[in-house]
Enzyme design. Structure first.
Site, mmCIF file in Angstrom:
data_model
loop_
_atom_site.group_PDB
_atom_site.id
_atom_site.type_symbol
_atom_site.label_atom_id
_atom_site.label_comp_id
_atom_site.label_asym_id
_atom_site.label_seq_id
_atom_site.Cartn_x
_atom_site.Cartn_y
_atom_site.Cartn_z
ATOM 1 N N ILE A 64 0.999 -1.241 0.022
ATOM 2 C CA ILE A 64 0.053 -0.066 0.038
ATOM 3 C C ILE A 64 0.941 1.150 -0.032
ATOM 4 C CG2 ILE A 64 -0.309 -0.032 2.332
ATOM 5 C CD1 ILE A 64 -3.073 1.068 2.172
ATOM 6 N N SER A 65 0.764 2.211 -1.077
ATOM 7 C CA SER A 65 1.470 3.393 -1.194
ATOM 8 C C SER A 65 1.697 4.362 0.019
ATOM 9 C CB SER A 65 1.285 4.035 -2.441
ATOM 10 O OG SER A 65 1.347 3.273 -3.603
ATOM 11 N N HIS A 66 2.661 5.090 0.270
ATOM 12 C CA HIS A 66 2.732 6.231 1.058
ATOM 13 C C HIS A 66 1.601 7.104 0.970
ATOM 14 C CE1 HIS A 66 6.984 4.943 0.949
ATOM 15 N NE2 HIS A 66 7.156 5.529 2.086
#
Length: 216
Positions: A64-66
């Protein structure tokens, strides 16, 4: 199901302030992120860290991206309510939920069946369901629903995907990270069927987008 408590909402407010300090200045995007319970998209062991500006591992060896990356890509799209937005790489569904919170008609594709099922379930539970959620190869896009006002790619591609450019509406914007091990973030503005204007926005690192690799 885990709850979204006042404690979580307080942490979200701190995250929003951090994103402002890092240069995210679109209040509409920030408000959308502030609605989304990010801790519900990640494993319980990371729950206390969910509102730090960090990436976390999720199912199928993906991440899950920043929050900053999600906010930055979303800000570059300049989404207007009601626009058709194609998302390549549903992943956990976190970015999807932000797009839905902005009032977009979201069409999203995921090639990993495990992630497809997870994101579908969580998005339904928190009432941020996209218009169409498809299990398939993101490289192909969704030509039957094209053209799209906006396209967002959430995985790194080695070169610009021609099929996605074809599905972008004239006047539409695509946000896409391009590169092998590390990527440069680009926006692509479609001026006419054969003319595109690109802008570069710095270095990022995404999981690779794989062609012809739909995984049941």
């Amino acid at each position: 199901m885990k709850q979204d408590t006042l404690k979580h909402k307080g942490k979200r407010n701190k995250l929003i302030n951090l994103l402002k300090q890092k240069g995210i200045n679109d209040e509409i995007v920030l408000n959308a992120l502030n609605k989304i319970p990010r801790h519900l998209f990640i494993d319980s062991i990371f729950e206390d860290l969910a509102y730090e500006d960090r990436a976390f591992p999720i199912l199928s060896n993906q991440t899950i991206s920043h929050p900053y990356t999600v906010a930055f890509q979303t800000q570059l799209l300049h989404i207007q309510k009601g626009e058709k937005v194609l998302e390549i790489g549903t992943g956990s569904g976190y970015q999807t939920s932000v797009l839905v919170a902005l009032g977009a008609q979201v069409f999203t594709i995921e090639r990993q069946k495990e992630l497809f099922e997870f994101s579908k379930k969580i998005l339904r539970k928190i009432n941020f369901t996209p218009k169409h959620q498809i299990f398939g190869d993101g490289y192909l896009g969704l030509p039957s629903f094209a053209p799209f006002d906006k396209i967002i790619v959430t995985a790194g591609v080695p070169t610009m995907p021609k099929k996605l450019l074809e599905q972008l509406a004239i006047g539409g914007i695509m946000v896409i990270p391009i590169g092998e091990k590390e990527q440069k973030m680009y926006t692509v503005l479609k001026l006419d069927e054969n003319t595109f204007e690109t802008m570069e926005f710095g270095d990022y690192q995404f999981v690779p987008m794989l062609e012809n690799r739909v995984i049941e």
